[in-house]
Scaffold this motif. Sequence first.
Motif, PDB file in Angstrom:
ATOM      1  N   LEU A   1       0.829  -1.208   0.000  1.00 14.13           N
ATOM      2  CA  LEU A   1       0.000   0.000   0.000  1.00 14.13           C
ATOM      3  C   LEU A   1       0.864   1.258   0.000  1.00 14.13           C
ATOM      4  CD1 LEU A   1      -2.459  -1.176   2.793  1.00 14.13           C
ATOM      5  CD2 LEU A   1      -2.881  -1.237   0.328  1.00 14.13           C
ATOM      6  N   PRO A   2       0.289   2.378  -0.433  1.00 15.01           N
ATOM      7  CA  PRO A   2       1.027   3.645  -0.352  1.00 15.01           C
ATOM      8  C   PRO A   2       1.366   3.986   1.100  1.00 15.01           C
ATOM      9  CG  PRO A   2      -0.929   3.864  -1.745  1.00 15.01           C
ATOM     10  CD  PRO A   2      -1.040   2.536  -1.049  1.00 15.01           C
ATOM     11  N   TRP A   3       2.352   4.826   1.268  1.00 11.73           N
ATOM     12  CA  TRP A   3       2.806   5.216   2.604  1.00 11.73           C
ATOM     13  C   TRP A   3       1.751   6.029   3.333  1.00 11.73           C
ATOM     14  CZ3 TRP A   3       6.440   4.194   6.082  1.00 11.73           C
ATOM     15  CH2 TRP A   3       6.690   5.119   7.092  1.00 11.73           C
ATOM     16  N   ALA A   4       1.648   5.808   4.612  1.00 12.16           N
ATOM     17  CA  ALA A   4       0.882   6.656   5.525  1.00 12.16           C
ATOM     18  C   ALA A   4       1.673   6.706   6.821  1.00 12.16           C
ATOM     19  CB  ALA A   4      -0.513   6.087   5.759  1.00 12.16           C
ATOM     20  N   GLU A   5       1.595   7.800   7.534  1.00 13.36           N
ATOM     21  CA  GLU A   5       2.375   7.936   8.762  1.00 13.36           C
ATOM     22  C   GLU A   5       1.965   6.865   9.777  1.00 13.36           C
ATOM     23  OE1 GLU A   5       4.972   9.796   9.528  1.00 13.36           O
ATOM     24  OE2 GLU A   5       4.960  10.543   7.466  1.00 13.36           O
TER      25      GLU A   5
END
Length: 631
Positions: free
Chosen positions: A270-274
């Motif tokens: 998945l795309p990055w998230a904090e």
Amino acid sequence: MQNRILIADADPNARKDIVAIVEEFGAECVQATNNDEAFRSFLEFGPDMVIVDSLIPRKGAFELISRIRKSAGGDKVGIIVTSAISGGGEIREEAISVWKAQEVLNKPIKKALLLNQLNVFPGFAKGGDAPDGGVIGLLTGVVTETGNFNRHSFPQVFSYALRSKEPRRLSVYHGNVQKMLFFSGGKLAFANSNVFGDTLARYLLQRGLVTEDGFKAALQMVIQAGMKIGEAFVALAQTDPATVDAAVKRNIMDKVLDVFTWNKGSYRILPWAEPPSVIPDGPLDGELLLWLVMNEQTGSGFISDALDEVADLPVTIGRPIEELPKSSEFGAASGKMAALFEKAEGSNVLELLEEAGDEAKGLLYYLILCGFLVVGDDAADYERLPLDPELRKLVEQARDKLEWMRTRNYFQLLGLPVNCNDEAVHAAYLKQKAEFEPITGTDEVEPEALLTAKRAVSQVLERAVGVLEDSVSRREYLASLMGEEQQSADHAEMMKAEASFREGVSALKARLWALAYDKFREAVELNPIEPEYLLYLGIARMHEKEPSEAEALATAEKILTRAHLASPNNAEPLYQLGKVYDMMRDSERAEDYCRRALVCDFHHERAKRLIERITKKKGMSLGAIFGPKGQ
């Protein structure tokens, strides 16, 4: 390709709430208000999942689910049933056991619970057509962003996410268990889990770093004052900040190491998230962690199998060997890997192994996983694609399109309604095909990876138009599609659930079966995705014999089956089911479930003892069943 979800509910407010959650998840959705409309949308839209209200007009959810299950591809679609009926035990039982629904959620829908079900649904994985647990082509760089893995192939999945040029998240799941690993710059930035047993609180309790009373008091502080659990333990003088920091780091490592032991699972990159927090003293070196895992938890058999698949492919240099992590954990292996690296250029995998010997298999495998060496011409070409972002994007688009097409019927594939005409079919075919025509008549040469993907897409489109090109074949195809019918709870609630669970554990130890059952039931109602709560609820029901032993065992069987489905790699629910069947005097099923428990954990001594007791009646020894010790 974007995941697709069909929402079937007559209540516009309910649909609005669900649509908001689905769109936050990132899926494309379509809505329907009755069975017929929903089934038509299923045929045309091709959803990966259907979320349906139990009382949808005209004949209810189960009539719609029956039609979907009997239609082509309907057996792979995820089903979530929603219900406003209080209790709803019979609905849940029929939905899950008869119609194979993933879950039944009570209305009003809780956002965290629905998002969890969407995250753990394996049908959203584009690699679903791979062999059971298999991951295809990871060593040669041909990797889908989602798929399946087993104990042997997970190091490849981990490595692929770790080596991503951009920060990424790796979601791994089996049953109800989901973990999220955060990667950035070749390091593990964080890891979390939806299972309370994986939390810092449980880690401290299980290792005796806090007391049971202190644990319960800290839970109340979190519930009432909104404190973090580590801060609560420090405030109660149960531990100190340095111990909490060290525990956080070790707890995160354990969450990751646990995934390497799973017999099988699914993944999504998945795309990055904090991340929700950070690791004290900074991120962990992912390549060093991978090395530790491979040395401690894997054997050489699967490495041989993985390398045999690419034995004839050439090897090229991917990264300088000087980038190998500097750590005493490598020992003499560092020098051996450097020597292997020097011989790699111009050789193929088999030649390297023949020269270096079998003992070098693990070292070669590690060098390939971490990108120091690259296998195969196509792999090298693909690895160079990041230097040309537009070209890489085209390859990924073609591959994503192909994976999506393989899971859709021909109406869905061409974007056509079921009542389309010949002209519409031809126009849709030409439009789709134009996107993936190889470039001709210029000096530009497309890479083989892109040409291969384009050709595969064109072949699928040609099959589709061949089936739908006239009205007679469309009617026949539509009939075949229709089949026989011809037509994560919020944080406070998690803590309340854990508080009830701990009270249940205390009651269980005191042999207060009824109280234990009630407390575990409270925990399950507050957090129904926690496998451990279901397990203990089943154990308590097994002992709470009111109103009769037969009824208690029948209920325990259903609960423990749910616990097993929620955590398929866990041996304990299987063993407890074996105990239930033994108490039912069904020795064959009891033995079968204990054997299945040993597949998950060969060292499960209670399962071995129960099998031994059962088989003594047959005159068989445990050695005759399992072979000599150590096999």
